[in-house]
Design a protein around this motif. Structure first.
Motif, short mmCIF file in Angstrom:
data_model
loop_
_atom_site.label_atom_id
_atom_site.label_comp_id
_atom_site.label_asym_id
_atom_site.label_seq_id
_atom_site.Cartn_x
_atom_site.Cartn_y
_atom_site.Cartn_z
N ASP A 46 9.48 1.71 7.19
CA ASP A 46 9.50 2.70 6.10
C ASP A 46 8.07 3.05 5.65
O ASP A 46 7.75 4.22 5.41
CB ASP A 46 10.29 2.14 4.90
CG ASP A 46 11.77 2.02 5.23
OD1 ASP A 46 12.23 2.67 6.19
OD2 ASP A 46 12.47 1.27 4.51
N GLU A 47 7.20 2.03 5.50
CA GLU A 47 5.83 2.26 5.07
C GLU A 47 5.08 3.10 6.09
O GLU A 47 4.32 4.01 5.73
CB GLU A 47 5.13 0.92 4.85
CG GLU A 47 3.67 1.03 4.39
CD GLU A 47 3.57 1.63 3.01
OE1 GLU A 47 2.49 2.15 2.67
OE2 GLU A 47 4.57 1.59 2.25
N LEU A 48 5.31 2.79 7.38
CA LEU A 48 4.65 3.58 8.42
C LEU A 48 5.10 5.02 8.39
O LEU A 48 4.30 5.96 8.54
CB LEU A 48 4.95 2.96 9.81
CG LEU A 48 4.21 1.64 10.11
CD1 LEU A 48 4.75 1.05 11.43
CD2 LEU A 48 2.73 1.86 10.21
N PHE A 49 6.41 5.22 8.15
CA PHE A 49 6.93 6.58 8.09
C PHE A 49 6.32 7.35 6.90
O PHE A 49 5.94 8.52 7.02
CB PHE A 49 8.45 6.52 7.99
CG PHE A 49 9.11 7.86 7.94
CD1 PHE A 49 9.20 8.66 9.09
CD2 PHE A 49 9.61 8.36 6.75
CE1 PHE A 49 9.78 9.91 9.02
CE2 PHE A 49 10.18 9.60 6.69
CZ PHE A 49 10.29 10.37 7.83
N ARG A 50 6.22 6.65 5.74
CA ARG A 50 5.67 7.29 4.54
C ARG A 50 4.20 7.66 4.75
O ARG A 50 3.76 8.75 4.42
CB ARG A 50 5.80 6.35 3.35
CG ARG A 50 5.37 6.97 2.03
CD ARG A 50 5.49 5.98 0.91
NE ARG A 50 4.61 4.84 1.15
CZ ARG A 50 3.29 4.85 0.95
NH1 ARG A 50 2.71 5.95 0.51
NH2 ARG A 50 2.58 3.77 1.16
N GLN A 51 3.43 6.70 5.30
CA GLN A 51 2.01 6.98 5.55
C GLN A 51 1.83 8.11 6.54
O GLN A 51 0.92 8.94 6.42
CB GLN A 51 1.32 5.72 6.06
CG GLN A 51 1.18 4.62 4.99
CD GLN A 51 0.48 3.40 5.52
OE1 GLN A 51 0.09 3.35 6.70
NE2 GLN A 51 0.32 2.39 4.63
N LYS A 52 2.72 8.16 7.53
CA LYS A 52 2.65 9.23 8.51
C LYS A 52 2.88 10.58 7.87
O LYS A 52 2.15 11.55 8.12
CB LYS A 52 3.70 8.98 9.60
CG LYS A 52 3.71 10.04 10.70
CD LYS A 52 4.77 9.72 11.74
CE LYS A 52 4.80 10.81 12.82
NZ LYS A 52 5.88 10.55 13.82
N GLN A 53 3.86 10.63 6.95
CA GLN A 53 4.12 11.89 6.24
C GLN A 53 2.92 12.29 5.37
O GLN A 53 2.55 13.46 5.31
CB GLN A 53 5.38 11.73 5.38
CG GLN A 53 6.68 11.70 6.17
CD GLN A 53 7.88 11.60 5.25
OE1 GLN A 53 7.76 11.12 4.12
NE2 GLN A 53 9.04 12.01 5.73
N GLU A 54 2.33 11.29 4.66
CA GLU A 54 1.17 11.61 3.81
C GLU A 54 0.02 12.12 4.64
O GLU A 54 -0.67 13.08 4.27
CB GLU A 54 0.76 10.37 3.02
CG GLU A 54 1.75 9.99 1.92
CD GLU A 54 1.29 8.74 1.18
OE1 GLU A 54 0.26 8.15 1.60
OE2 GLU A 54 1.95 8.36 0.20
N LEU A 55 -0.23 11.47 5.77
CA LEU A 55 -1.32 11.91 6.64
C LEU A 55 -1.05 13.30 7.19
O LEU A 55 -1.98 14.14 7.26
CB LEU A 55 -1.50 10.92 7.80
CG LEU A 55 -2.09 9.55 7.41
CD1 LEU A 55 -2.04 8.60 8.60
CD2 LEU A 55 -3.53 9.70 6.92
N GLU A 56 0.18 13.56 7.54
CA GLU A 56 0.50 14.90 8.04
C GLU A 56 0.29 15.95 6.95
O GLU A 56 -0.27 17.03 7.20
CB GLU A 56 1.95 14.93 8.54
CG GLU A 56 2.15 14.15 9.84
CD GLU A 56 3.61 14.14 10.25
OE1 GLU A 56 4.46 14.59 9.43
OE2 GLU A 56 3.90 13.69 11.37
N LYS A 57 0.70 15.61 5.70
CA LYS A 57 0.52 16.56 4.58
C LYS A 57 -0.96 16.79 4.30
O LYS A 57 -1.41 17.92 4.08
CB LYS A 57 1.21 16.02 3.33
CG LYS A 57 1.13 16.96 2.16
CD LYS A 57 1.81 16.38 0.94
CE LYS A 57 1.70 17.32 -0.23
NZ LYS A 57 2.30 16.75 -1.45
N GLU A 58 -1.74 15.68 4.29
CA GLU A 58 -3.17 15.80 4.05
C GLU A 58 -3.82 16.65 5.14
O GLU A 58 -4.70 17.47 4.87
CB GLU A 58 -3.80 14.40 4.01
CG GLU A 58 -5.28 14.40 3.66
CD GLU A 58 -5.84 13.00 3.57
OE1 GLU A 58 -7.06 12.88 3.38
OE2 GLU A 58 -5.05 12.03 3.71
#
Length: 519
Positions: free
Chosen positions: A63-75
């Motif tokens: 879950d944490e990896l998925f969330r960080q991936k989404q944040e990085l994609e948004k950034e």
């Protein structure tokens, strides 16, 4: 019996030891088996819990990896959009800079063209200026040839004409301004002065200091002189006053510059005459007592003056100097009475103008303080009085009013102007002052001669006891504007050259007469 008992005990012991051993072994084995069983069960439970926890950790990590991936994609998307916007802004700026560069190039070419045109015009103007200078020189030469005057002479004549016209115009403007100011100021000023004079109810003539002592008989002169003049010498030495005993019947004249010394001598002589015992020792004793009594009386007079005037907080030494003014006169006017009049008049005018009444009265009461010691200290009494007041703690506005009441310094405050006006009112009112006939006639002559010294003056008359001079001018040589200037010049010269009480009005009269004869 005993043997059998012992034997049985030994047998029991022999059987009990192996049995106990095997029993303990069995119990230990059983306990060990139970512990192993418990340990196995605990291990199974721990494995199960570890497996469950491992699954939870793996899920949380995913879950944490998925969330960080989404944040990085948004950034990444945001930065990509920001870069695109900046690229667009840079592109627009580049376009604007290119446009400005084109405008600058265009303006540079226009400026170069303008510079060429200006250079051509400057050359043209320089040529015209040279031509104008040449024409002006030729014109000046022709004017000089026609008029017969050099350029310097023409300039001087022109400047004289301009100065004359400007002087007339300035005089006309000054006269107009003063007339406009007088229309508004004279009425209110006269009203305030008249009100101050009407409200003040002082003595018509101030008390004078008497320096003549009346004797009961002519024989008393001999007793005052004494044997071989010892009494009169003792009296003169003790008082510092000259006694003049002449043919004047039943009178002794006391002569001294100090009014206090004259008063002490007067008191001592009157007391000696009343007592009848006149000899050097008695004279010295009486003079000392009179000095002490006069000092006390002076302080009482000063305190009474401050009380009558309503002025408090004056230094005791200044109060004593005020008391000394009782024995000082100016043009026969008692100076202390004059000071009280000035304080009262200044207070009345201050009330009408909305100025501090107490300060006005204080300045008016102290304005002639220097006359108490002006026979001992060199300098104008106004400056002496200001120095004394400063020494004993009076404030700056009071010091300025004292110093400026005879214009030793120009008045710069309304308080100084009020004291100056009140001083003039007190000295100029009818009966306040008088002077000897010889000095009075001499002053009138000087006043008339001073006015006659001016060009254009035909006649001059001193009237109203020398408080006004009327000047008649020649109407052919003096016009209206020069009349106004002449009036100012005469008043200024009177102030500079004459000494007089109060004020002197200068009236210049110009009239044109037409005479015809009917036959």
């Amino acid at each position: 019996m005993e043997f059998s008992t012992i034997f049985m005990g030994i047998v029991g012991i022999g059987l009990g030891v192996p049995a106990g051993y095997y029993l303990d072994k069995w119990i230990s084995q059983k306990t060990l088996n139970e512990a192993r069983t418990l340990a196995d069960r605990i291990l199974d439970e721990a494995r199960k819990e570890a497996s469950a926890h491992k699954k939870e950790v793996v899920v949380a990590a995913q879950d944490e990896l998925f969330r960080q991936k989404q944040e990085l994609e948004k950034e990444f998307r945001d930065k990509t959009q920001s870069l695109e916007e900046k690229e667009e802004q840079v592109h627009k700026r580049r376009e604007r800079l290119e446009e400005k560069q084109e405008l600058i190039v265009q303006k540079e070419s226009e400026m170069l063209a303008s510079e060429k045109r200006l250079t051509a015009k400057e050359r043209e103007l320089a040529d015209k200026a040279e031509e104008l200078t040449r024409l002006a020189d030729e014109h000046d030469k022709r004017l000089q040839e026609i008029s017969g005057l050099t350029m310097e002479e023409a300039k001087k004549r022109l400047m004289d004409e301009i100065e004359s016209k400007t002087r007339h115009e300035a005089a006309r403007m000054v006269r107009q301004i003063e007339m406009e100011a007088k229309e508004t100021a004279d009425k209110s000023g006269k009203k305030i002065l008249a009100l101050a004079i009407q409200r003040y109810a002082g003595d018509f003539v101030g008390e004078q200091t008497v320096t003549a002592v009346t004797l009961p008989s002519e024989e008393m002169k001999g007793r005052i002189i004494g044997r071989e003049g010892r009494n009169i010498r003792a009296l003169e030495a003790a008082t510092g006053v000259d006694l003049i005993i002449d043919d004047t019947p039943e009178t002794v004249i006391l002569s001294a510059f100090s009014p206090l010394k004259r008063q002490i001598a007067k008191m001592a002589l009157e007391r000696l005459i009343t007592d009848g015992r006149i000899h050097p020792a008695r004279i010295e004793d009486i003079v000392k007592k009179c000095e002490q009594e006069l000092d006390v009386k002076i302080r009482e007079i000063g305190e009474q003056a401050t009380f009558d005037c309503g002025v408090h907080g004056i230094h005791p030494e200044l109060v004593r100097l005020l008391g000394q003014l009782q024995y000082r006169t100016s043009y026969s006017q008692n100076v202390l009475q004059h000071s009280l009049e000035v304080a009262s008049l200044a207070g009345i005018m201050a009330a009408e103008l909305g100025v501090d009444i107490k300060r006005a009265k204080r300045a008016g009461l102290l304005h002639d303080l220097g006359k108490a010691v002006d026979h001992e200290i060199e300098g104008p009494h106004a400056v002496i009085g200001a120095d004394l007041a400063k020494k004993f703690g009076e404030s700056g506005d009071i010091l300025h009013a004292i110093m400026a009441h005879h214009e030793d310094v120009p008045p710069k405050s309304i308080l100084a102007t009020l004291v100056q006006a009140a001083d003039s009112l007190s000295g100029a009112r009818p009966g306040a002052r008088k002077e000897l006939l010889e000095s009075y006639v001499k002053r009138l002559e000087e006043l008339e001669n001073l006015a006659l010294d001016f060009d254009g003056v035909s006649k001059a008359y001193a009237i109203q006891a020398g408080r006004e001079v009327r000047v008649m001018v020649d109407s052919e040589n003096v016009d209206d504007d020069k009349t106004f200037l002449l009036c100012k010049d005469i008043a200024k010269r009177i102030e500079e050259n004459l000494t007089y009480p109060g004020q002197i009005r200068v009236t210049v009269i110009r009239e044109r007469r037409a005479v015809g004869i009917a036959k």
